[in-house]
Design a protein around this motif. Structure first.
Motif, PDB file in Angstrom:
ATOM      1  N   ILE A   1      29.967  57.070  78.302  1.00  0.00           N
ATOM      2  CA  ILE A   1      30.241  58.283  79.084  1.00  0.00           C
ATOM      3  C   ILE A   1      31.650  58.798  78.806  1.00  0.00           C
ATOM      4  O   ILE A   1      31.855  60.005  78.637  1.00  0.00           O
ATOM      5  N   SER A   2      32.618  57.890  78.722  1.00  0.00           N
ATOM      6  CA  SER A   2      33.995  58.304  78.436  1.00  0.00           C
ATOM      7  C   SER A   2      34.103  58.955  77.064  1.00  0.00           C
ATOM      8  O   SER A   2      34.838  59.918  76.880  1.00  0.00           O
ATOM      9  N   HIS A   3      33.365  58.421  76.091  1.00  0.00           N
ATOM     10  CA  HIS A   3      33.392  58.988  74.741  1.00  0.00           C
ATOM     11  C   HIS A   3      32.752  60.380  74.731  1.00  0.00           C
ATOM     12  O   HIS A   3      33.277  61.307  74.099  1.00  0.00           O
ATOM     13  N   ILE A   4      31.659  60.537  75.431  1.00  0.00           N
ATOM     14  CA  ILE A   4      30.970  61.838  75.474  1.00  0.00           C
ATOM     15  C   ILE A   4      31.842  62.873  76.178  1.00  0.00           C
ATOM     16  O   ILE A   4      31.986  64.000  75.715  1.00  0.00           O
ATOM     17  N   ARG A   5      32.436  62.494  77.287  1.00  0.00           N
ATOM     18  CA  ARG A   5      33.262  63.430  78.066  1.00  0.00           C
ATOM     19  C   ARG A   5      34.683  63.574  77.515  1.00  0.00           C
ATOM     20  O   ARG A   5      35.432  64.422  77.977  1.00  0.00           O
ATOM     21  N   GLN A   6      35.055  62.720  76.592  1.00  0.00           N
ATOM     22  CA  GLN A   6      36.410  62.723  76.032  1.00  0.00           C
ATOM     23  C   GLN A   6      37.462  62.523  77.132  1.00  0.00           C
ATOM     24  O   GLN A   6      38.522  63.147  77.112  1.00  0.00           O
ATOM     25  N   GLN A   7      37.132  61.678  78.104  1.00  0.00           N
ATOM     26  CA  GLN A   7      38.045  61.380  79.193  1.00  0.00           C
ATOM     27  C   GLN A   7      38.167  59.876  79.339  1.00  0.00           C
ATOM     28  O   GLN A   7      37.225  59.140  79.091  1.00  0.00           O
ATOM     29  N   LYS A   8      39.329  59.463  79.756  1.00  0.00           N
ATOM     30  CA  LYS A   8      39.528  58.056  80.074  1.00  0.00           C
ATOM     31  C   LYS A   8      39.815  57.960  81.551  1.00  0.00           C
ATOM     32  O   LYS A   8      40.324  58.878  82.164  1.00  0.00           O
TER      33      LYS A   8
END
Length: 167
Positions: free
Chosen positions: A121-128
């Motif tokens: 999910i973090s990779h898809i949203r580009q958020q950490k």
């Protein structure tokens, strides 16, 4: 029913604000103990069966603390940056409900599933961001219960793995 409501509350709170009201944990611990007592276990059995998962968890936390302290060459309190106190309290609550083999299986499977899902999910949203571990593990317990699995009963795990080790 109370146990399910408490797990839902932990899930909702942790997802929403990355923090859980502390009152959920003693209530959940009490609900877990009462659930085991209602199925005929004695308080001594509950205490004895909870000791191994709690010891396993303490060793895990100690190893994590030592590892990160050695890595950073200073004492690292893992509750300040790595695990929230709610995550640890939730895991100790689970020690009161799960037999040892179920706790270890749940702990390992849920950690891998949550980390893999969160990284995806973090990779898809580009958020950490931080992982709402207690909330997601509460959801995992709710899924088990929803599928009719009683995590407090050792037989479900042995029934699940029996085809893989049958002679």
């Amino acid at each position: 029913m109370v146990m399910v409501l408490l797990l839902l509350g932990i899930f909702y709170q942790d997802i929403r604000s990355r923090a859980v009201y502390w009152v959920f944990f003693p209530l959940l611990a009490l609900a877990f103990v009462l659930q085991r007592l209602l199925v005929g276990q004695t308080p001594q059995m509950v205490a004895f069966e909870s000791a191994f998962p709690a010891a396993f968890l303490l060793i895990q936390l100690l190893v994590l603390s030592i590892y990160f302290s050695l890595k950073q060459k200073r004492f690292v309190n893992i509750t300040e940056s790595l695990l929230g106190p709610g995550d640890i309290l939730f895991l100790f609550c689970l020690c009161l409900y799960f037999p040892a083999i179920n706790f270890i299986a749940f702990y390992i499977v849920s950690l891998f599933a949550i980390i893999a899902g969160w990284l995806t999910i973090s990779h898809i949203r580009q958020q950490k961001g931080t992982i709402p571990l207690a909330g997601l593990q509460a959801a995992f317990v709710l899924l088990l219960i929803g599928f009719g699995i009683n995590p407090a009963n050792e037989n479900w795990f042995y029934t699940f793995i029996k085809p893989y080790y049958a002679v």
